[in-house]
Design an enzyme around this catalytic site. Structure first.
Site, PDB file in Angstrom:
ATOM      1  N   CYS A 115       0.824  -1.224   0.000  1.00 42.42           N
ATOM      2  CA  CYS A 115       0.000   0.000   0.000  1.00 42.42           C
ATOM      3  C   CYS A 115       0.851   1.264   0.000  1.00 42.42           C
ATOM      4  O   CYS A 115       0.350   2.356  -0.264  1.00 42.42           O
ATOM      5  CB  CYS A 115      -0.917   0.016   1.218  1.00 42.42           C
ATOM      6  SG  CYS A 115      -1.873  -1.490   1.397  1.00 42.42           S
ATOM      7  N   HIS A 255      -3.187   6.976   3.488  1.00 42.70           N
ATOM      8  CA  HIS A 255      -3.615   5.733   2.846  1.00 42.70           C
ATOM      9  C   HIS A 255      -4.974   5.340   3.420  1.00 42.70           C
ATOM     10  O   HIS A 255      -5.192   5.385   4.632  1.00 42.70           O
ATOM     11  CB  HIS A 255      -2.571   4.644   3.112  1.00 42.70           C
ATOM     12  CG  HIS A 255      -3.052   3.271   2.778  1.00 42.70           C
ATOM     13  ND1 HIS A 255      -3.680   2.977   1.591  1.00 42.70           N
ATOM     14  CD2 HIS A 255      -3.006   2.107   3.491  1.00 42.70           C
ATOM     15  CE1 HIS A 255      -3.996   1.696   1.591  1.00 42.70           C
ATOM     16  NE2 HIS A 255      -3.610   1.141   2.722  1.00 42.70           N
ATOM     17  N   ASN A 285     -10.066  -0.683   0.919  1.00 41.70           N
ATOM     18  CA  ASN A 285      -8.623  -0.485   0.833  1.00 41.70           C
ATOM     19  C   ASN A 285      -8.155  -0.913  -0.557  1.00 41.70           C
ATOM     20  O   ASN A 285      -8.138  -2.106  -0.866  1.00 41.70           O
ATOM     21  CB  ASN A 285      -7.962  -1.322   1.930  1.00 41.70           C
ATOM     22  CG  ASN A 285      -6.453  -1.203   1.930  1.00 41.70           C
ATOM     23  OD1 ASN A 285      -5.867  -0.626   1.010  1.00 41.70           O
ATOM     24  ND2 ASN A 285      -5.828  -1.739   2.955  1.00 41.70           N
TER      25      ASN A 285
HETATM   26  O1  UT7 Z   1      -3.399  -1.514   3.819  1.00 37.95           O
HETATM   27  C1  UT7 Z   1      -2.764  -2.529   4.556  1.00 37.95           C
HETATM   28  C2  UT7 Z   1      -2.915  -2.253   5.942  1.00 37.95           C
HETATM   29  N1  UT7 Z   1      -4.008  -2.954   6.548  1.00 37.95           N
HETATM   30  C3  UT7 Z   1      -4.663  -2.322   7.518  1.00 37.95           C
HETATM   31  O2  UT7 Z   1      -4.451  -1.176   7.782  1.00 37.95           O
HETATM   32  C4  UT7 Z   1      -5.618  -3.109   8.362  1.00 37.95           C
HETATM   33  C5  UT7 Z   1      -5.401  -2.778   9.811  1.00 37.95           C
HETATM   34  N2  UT7 Z   1      -6.275  -3.486  10.710  1.00 37.95           N
HETATM   35  C6  UT7 Z   1      -7.609  -3.200  10.770  1.00 37.95           C
HETATM   36  O3  UT7 Z   1      -8.100  -2.344  10.076  1.00 37.95           O
HETATM   37  C7  UT7 Z   1      -8.429  -3.940  11.791  1.00 37.95           C
HETATM   38  O4  UT7 Z   1      -7.575  -4.680  12.637  1.00 37.95           O
HETATM   39  C8  UT7 Z   1      -9.473  -4.892  11.148  1.00 37.95           C
HETATM   40  C9  UT7 Z   1     -10.569  -4.083  10.525  1.00 37.95           C
HETATM   41  C10 UT7 Z   1      -8.802  -5.787  10.130  1.00 37.95           C
HETATM   42  C11 UT7 Z   1     -10.104  -5.780  12.234  1.00 37.95           C
HETATM   43  O5  UT7 Z   1     -10.699  -4.968  13.236  1.00 37.95           O
HETATM   44  P1  UT7 Z   1     -10.439  -5.303  14.771  1.00 37.95           P
HETATM   45  O6  UT7 Z   1     -11.234  -4.348  15.538  1.00 37.95           O
HETATM   46  O7  UT7 Z   1      -8.944  -5.301  14.987  1.00 37.95           O
HETATM   47  O8  UT7 Z   1     -11.060  -6.734  14.901  1.00 37.95           O
HETATM   48  P2  UT7 Z   1     -10.335  -8.096  15.320  1.00 37.95           P
HETATM   49  O9  UT7 Z   1      -9.440  -8.595  14.253  1.00 37.95           O
HETATM   50  O10 UT7 Z   1      -9.761  -7.893  16.677  1.00 37.95           O
HETATM   51  O11 UT7 Z   1     -11.584  -9.061  15.409  1.00 37.95           O
HETATM   52  C12 UT7 Z   1     -12.622  -8.857  16.375  1.00 37.95           C
HETATM   53  C13 UT7 Z   1     -13.707  -9.902  16.151  1.00 37.95           C
HETATM   54  C14 UT7 Z   1     -13.172 -11.325  16.025  1.00 37.95           C
HETATM   55  O12 UT7 Z   1     -14.081 -12.184  16.684  1.00 37.95           O
HETATM   56  P3  UT7 Z   1     -13.742 -12.759  18.137  1.00 37.95           P
HETATM   57  O13 UT7 Z   1     -12.466 -13.507  17.975  1.00 37.95           O
HETATM   58  O14 UT7 Z   1     -13.608 -11.563  19.023  1.00 37.95           O
HETATM   59  O15 UT7 Z   1     -14.945 -13.608  18.438  1.00 37.95           O
HETATM   60  C15 UT7 Z   1     -13.210 -11.600  14.547  1.00 37.95           C
HETATM   61  O16 UT7 Z   1     -13.355 -12.968  14.247  1.00 37.95           O
HETATM   62  O17 UT7 Z   1     -14.384  -9.643  14.920  1.00 37.95           O
HETATM   63  C16 UT7 Z   1     -14.423 -10.840  14.129  1.00 37.95           C
HETATM   64  N3  UT7 Z   1     -14.415 -10.468  12.706  1.00 37.95           N
HETATM   65  C17 UT7 Z   1     -15.530 -10.210  12.010  1.00 37.95           C
HETATM   66  N4  UT7 Z   1     -16.837 -10.224  12.356  1.00 37.95           N
HETATM   67  C18 UT7 Z   1     -17.733  -9.893  11.408  1.00 37.95           C
HETATM   68  C19 UT7 Z   1     -13.342 -10.303  11.905  1.00 37.95           C
HETATM   69  N5  UT7 Z   1     -13.760  -9.946  10.659  1.00 37.95           N
HETATM   70  C20 UT7 Z   1     -15.097  -9.881  10.717  1.00 37.95           C
HETATM   71  C21 UT7 Z   1     -16.083  -9.561   9.766  1.00 37.95           C
HETATM   72  N6  UT7 Z   1     -17.383  -9.578  10.154  1.00 37.95           N
HETATM   73  N7  UT7 Z   1     -15.784  -9.227   8.503  1.00 37.95           N
END
Ligand code: UT7
Length: 328
Positions: A115, A255, A285
């Site tokens: 990115c 970004h 993204n």
């Molecule tokens: O351009 C490259 C750079 N990439 C980025 O900048 C991405 C950076 N990271 C993020 O934007 C965030 O970490 C995410 C949006 C990817 C994830 O958000 P988060 O608040 O960090 O969520 P998490 O990964 O901690 O997941 C929380 C919960 C999990 O469930 P449990 O384990 O707490 O039961 C996930 O399984 O949310 C669940 N989950 C979802 N639920 C519904 C993960 N993806 C989804 C989804 N829909 N699509």
């Protein structure tokens, strides 16, 4: 001695026809519009159809940028294409774009910096202008990342979208363009955004395919921490190096990975909301395409006008980051 500056002389974007909304995704996998909106700010993304490729999107965006700059492909000295999702691993997609544009006297290469790629490519292009080596350079950011994600993996597929945008840098003799820049890399985080198979370490086999190793993986929480820590620091550094304060910035384009990351980073440096450009809600993204798509839209919406001071910060796989302050 004669001094040259890289003027942003043209810009253009190209997006796939098809739009996929959060609601549509929620019908296919275990996710919801509420979750995606709350955690990322994304509402929809553009996704390529069979007849749309990295090379075709890049060429379309480039044509628009060339037309705005009032030049032809034949006037280009150099083409840099930032992408991690080319048509083929070989040849470099930059040569396909060069051929389509009839840019017969241009050199062409690809920059693969995730990115961060477009900002790295813009900074690189500016160096060729400042040395007096080249007069007209095309810089493209393009991704067809939706063909690299597992559409059954809710951790990744909801986040990404496809698209392309391009700018033309033209050598001029009045002071404008990039005033300061930085590029960084912390390779200790190389595994956080990873395409396990497809390179030469793990070439595709029946085993890698059945294990789904051809798909992009991401440690979202680690990348989130890295991004929120990096954006503010990078912004401070490039403004200091440019000899200006954060107040002097007319528009900040980070970004577009996640609206929460952008809002958090902007708050950490007290950047007022109206100076921060966000369009991740409509595109998701788009990796290396996100910053140039935002530049194009900012001009089209009148949020950016000639003479403004623009700050760009990108971050991504590697882990890497790049930033610059420029007069547009
Ligand atoms: O351009 C490259 C750079 N990439 C980025 O900048 C991405 C950076 N990271 C993020 O934007 C965030 O970490 C995410 C949006 C990817 C994830 O958000 P988060 O608040 O960090 O969520 P998490 O990964 O901690 O997941 C929380 C919960 C999990 O469930 P449990 O384990 O707490 O039961 C996930 O399984 O949310 C669940 N989950 C979802 N639920 C519904 C993960 N993806 C989804 C989804 N829909 N699509």
């Amino acid at each position: 001695m004669q001094k040259f500056y890289g003027k942003l002389a043209g810009y253009g974007k190209a997006l796939p026809r098809k739009v996929v909304t959060n609601e549509e995704l929620a019908q296919r996998i275990d996710t919801s519009d509420e979750w995606i909106t709350e955690r990322t700010g994304i509402k929809q993304r553009h996704v390529v159809s069979e007849d749309e490729q990295c090379s075709t999107l890049a060429t379309q965006a480039a044509r628009e940028a060339l037309a705005k700059a009032g030049i032809d492909g034949a006037d280009l000295d150099l083409i840099i294409v930032a992408t991690s999702s080319p048509d083929y691993l070989t040849p470099p997609v930059s040569s396909q774009v060069q051929h389509e544009l009839g840019a017969t006297k241009a050199g062409a290469f690809v920059m693969v910096v995730g990115c961060t790629g477009f900002v790295s490519a813009l900074i690189t292009a500016d160096q060729f202008i400042k040395t007096g080596a080249y007069k007209n350079i095309l810089v493209v950011g393009v991704e067809v990342i939706t063909r690299m994600v597992n559409w059954e993996d809710r951790n990744t597929c909801v986040l990404f979208g496809d698209g392309a945008a391009a700018v033309v840098l033209k050598a001029v003799e009045f002071e404008t363009g990039i005033k300061s820049h930085l590029m960084g890399s912390d390779g200790s985080g190389w595994e956080h955004i990873l395409h396990p198979s497809g390179g030469t370490k793990n070439p595709p086999t029946h085993e890698t395919l059945s294990a789904g190793e051809q798909y992009l993986t991401m440690n979202g929480r680690e990348v989130f921490k890295f991004a929120t820590g990096t954006i503010g620091k990078a912004l401070h550094q490039v403004t200091t190096d440019a000899g200006i304060g954060l107040d002097d910035i007319d528009l900040f384009i980070p970004h577009q990975a996640n609206a929460r990351i952008i809002e958090y980073a902007a708050k950490s440096v007290n950047m007022p909301e109206h100076k921060v450009f966000i369009n991740v809600n409509r595109y998701g993204n788009t990796s290396a395409a996100s910053v140039p798509i935002a530049i194009t839209e900012a001009f089209d919406q009148g949020r950016l006008k000639e003479g403004d001071t623009l700050a760009l910060v990108a971050f991504g796989s590697g882990l890497t980051w790049a930033a610059c302050v420029l007069t547009v």
